[in-house]
Design a protein around this motif. Structure first.
Motif, PDB file in Angstrom:
ATOM      1  N   ALA A 309      25.881  -3.597 -12.901  1.00 35.74           N
ATOM      2  CA  ALA A 309      26.163  -2.247 -12.386  1.00 35.74           C
ATOM      3  C   ALA A 309      25.229  -1.217 -12.984  1.00 35.74           C
ATOM      4  O   ALA A 309      24.905  -0.210 -12.348  1.00 35.74           O
ATOM      5  N   GLU A 310      24.751  -1.481 -14.208  1.00 38.83           N
ATOM      6  CA  GLU A 310      23.884  -0.523 -14.881  1.00 38.83           C
ATOM      7  C   GLU A 310      22.446  -0.595 -14.372  1.00 38.83           C
ATOM      8  O   GLU A 310      21.741   0.405 -14.390  1.00 38.83           O
ATOM      9  N   ILE A 311      22.018  -1.757 -13.876  1.00 38.59           N
ATOM     10  CA  ILE A 311      20.621  -1.920 -13.448  1.00 38.59           C
ATOM     11  C   ILE A 311      20.248  -0.965 -12.308  1.00 38.59           C
ATOM     12  O   ILE A 311      19.245  -0.257 -12.392  1.00 38.59           O
ATOM     13  N   PRO A 312      21.029  -0.885 -11.193  1.00 38.63           N
ATOM     14  CA  PRO A 312      20.680   0.082 -10.129  1.00 38.63           C
ATOM     15  C   PRO A 312      20.665   1.520 -10.612  1.00 38.63           C
ATOM     16  O   PRO A 312      19.795   2.303 -10.220  1.00 38.63           O
ATOM     17  N   SER A 313      21.612   1.874 -11.469  1.00 41.56           N
ATOM     18  CA  SER A 313      21.671   3.255 -11.944  1.00 41.56           C
ATOM     19  C   SER A 313      20.454   3.579 -12.812  1.00 41.56           C
ATOM     20  O   SER A 313      19.922   4.680 -12.763  1.00 41.56           O
ATOM     21  N   LYS A 314      20.026   2.586 -13.620  1.00 38.47           N
ATOM     22  CA  LYS A 314      18.834   2.796 -14.443  1.00 38.47           C
ATOM     23  C   LYS A 314      17.594   2.916 -13.568  1.00 38.47           C
ATOM     24  O   LYS A 314      16.712   3.737 -13.818  1.00 38.47           O
ATOM     25  N   LYS A 315      17.544   2.076 -12.512  1.00 35.53           N
ATOM     26  CA  LYS A 315      16.400   2.124 -11.604  1.00 35.53           C
ATOM     27  C   LYS A 315      16.330   3.478 -10.912  1.00 35.53           C
ATOM     28  O   LYS A 315      15.275   4.092 -10.796  1.00 35.53           O
ATOM     29  N   ALA A 316      17.492   3.950 -10.477  1.00 32.21           N
ATOM     30  CA  ALA A 316      17.546   5.257  -9.820  1.00 32.21           C
ATOM     31  C   ALA A 316      17.154   6.360 -10.783  1.00 32.21           C
ATOM     32  O   ALA A 316      16.459   7.311 -10.419  1.00 32.21           O
ATOM     33  N   ALA A 317      17.579   6.223 -12.012  1.00 30.25           N
ATOM     34  CA  ALA A 317      17.246   7.227 -13.018  1.00 30.25           C
ATOM     35  C   ALA A 317      15.745   7.257 -13.270  1.00 30.25           C
ATOM     36  O   ALA A 317      15.144   8.317 -13.427  1.00 30.25           O
ATOM     37  N   ASN A 318      15.127   6.069 -13.302  1.00 31.56           N
ATOM     38  CA  ASN A 318      13.680   5.995 -13.512  1.00 31.56           C
ATOM     39  C   ASN A 318      12.926   6.619 -12.348  1.00 31.56           C
ATOM     40  O   ASN A 318      11.924   7.296 -12.526  1.00 31.56           O
ATOM     41  N   GLU A 319      13.439   6.366 -11.117  1.00 38.26           N
ATOM     42  CA  GLU A 319      12.770   6.920  -9.938  1.00 38.26           C
ATOM     43  C   GLU A 319      12.873   8.440  -9.907  1.00 38.26           C
ATOM     44  O   GLU A 319      12.016   9.124  -9.390  1.00 38.26           O
ATOM     45  N   ASP A 320      13.964   8.952 -10.473  1.00 41.55           N
ATOM     46  CA  ASP A 320      14.189  10.396 -10.462  1.00 41.55           C
ATOM     47  C   ASP A 320      13.655  11.095 -11.692  1.00 41.55           C
ATOM     48  O   ASP A 320      13.851  12.283 -11.873  1.00 41.55           O
ATOM     49  N   SER A 321      12.965  10.339 -12.550  1.00 45.13           N
ATOM     50  CA  SER A 321      12.584  10.922 -13.831  1.00 45.13           C
ATOM     51  C   SER A 321      11.216  11.603 -13.812  1.00 45.13           C
ATOM     52  O   SER A 321      10.748  12.074 -14.837  1.00 45.13           O
TER      53      SER A 321
END
Length: 338
Positions: A309-321
């Protein structure tokens, strides 16, 4: 034996058995009892099954800090205070003792552990399972209760005999007390041998213990009162083990404990009293290992789900960073072709 010091200034003596990277199991002992009341053979069976076993002396017991500066508190005053809905002052509470367990886990670098508590230790483990859910992989409550035991005449007689501990360090008196207690609270279907009783007496005598520590722990139990609502908050996989012939905490209280915890498993052992004789170790270890293995599998599955569950959220966070203005279309560059 090793020691740690908590933020409250309490030194806890503990022993660790098994690989440090194995799933940890913390054994929490009961009223006035030292860590070695947990049979070493039981600990070894758990280690052989793939677990790391940690046993320790509670505060005011064995080689851990003795709080003699708190003297001899009045059990009657605390009991009356609870009955009158007052909050009498006590040396410490079961919640304080549960914080000792957390401090031990922190010192050992354990984010979580399986908790196995006996008698008062079961009460401490229950508090942690309800209040520190993320740190408790599973709960095993042995010969314990969800509230201060209702004391009929026969239980009161047992309690009075328990309270008659030697107030001075006298070896002969100590050995007689241990022998008497084995007769009073022992398992009728699994009686301890003379060698076992002698070994328990010698081990507890060799390790420093405050005679009044027992009384202060008993006051903490009395002060804790009713925990039945608290137990309903427990979500960890739970096993409740109780002796059908427990003369100190009636088996009805073990049955009640299991009924209050969602999906708890209850195992009542005929012939078991309020102790850990070697003859009971094979059965206890089988129950514990089965429970711990299942609980550990569930815990690992929960961790995997959490990581996924944390992997997609981290990926999204990286894309938005990136630059917050990146969403704008770039300005056309000036035409420099001529």
């Amino acid at each position: 034996m090793t020691r740690i010091r908590t933020r409250d200034g309490i030194e806890l003596a503990y022993e660790s058995m098994g690989p440090e990277d194995a799933p940890p199991v913390i054994l929490i002992m009961g009223l006035g009892a030292q860590m070695h009341v947990w049979p070493t053979s039981l600990c070894q069976r758990l280690v052989d099954a793939g677990f790391r076993v940690i046993r320790f002396d509670n505060r005011d017991t064995g080689a851990s800090t003795s709080l003699d500066e708190h003297g001899n508190p009045s059990l009657i005053r605390v009991w009356l205070g609870r009955r009158l809905n007052r909050k009498p002052r006590v040396p410490y509470t079961l919640k304080d003792m549960s914080r000792d367990v957390v401090a031990l886990m922190d010192e050992l670098g354990l984010p979580s552990a399986h908790l196995v508590g006996a008698s008062m230790g079961g009460m401490i483990a229950q508090i942690l399972a309800a209040k520190k859910r993320k740190r408790v992989r599973s709960l095993t409550s042995i010969m314990s209760s969800a509230s201060a035991p209702k004391v009929p005449v026969n239980q009161l007689q047992v309690m009075l005999k328990l309270a008659r501990r030697p107030v001075q360090r006298n070896r002969d008196e100590h050995f007689r007390y241990i022998t008497r207690m084995s007769e009073v609270i022992g398992s009728p279907g699994y009686p301890m041998s003379e060698a076992e009783i002698q070994r328990l007496a010698e081990t507890s005598w060799e390790r420093t213990s405050s005679p009044l520590g027992f009384k202060r722990q008993l006051v903490a139990i009395t002060h804790a009162g009713d925990r039945r609502r608290l137990l309903q908050k427990i979500k960890a996989r739970t096993l409740v083990i109780h002796g059908a012939d427990d003369p100190l905490i009636p088996v009805t209280m073990g049955i009640e404990t299991a009924s209050l915890i969602s999906k708890a498993k209850l195992r009542v052992i005929t012939g078991m009293g309020h102790d850990f004789p070697e003859a009971l170790v094979p059965r206890l270890s089988r129950l514990l290992i089965k429970h711990l293995n299942r609980a550990n599998s569930e815990w690992q599955q929960k961790l995997k789900k959490k990581k996924r569950a944390e992997i997609p959220s981290k990926k999204a966070a990286n894309e938005d960073s990136g630059d917050p203005m990146d969403w704008l279309e770039p300005l056309d560059k000036p035409d420099q072709s001529g």
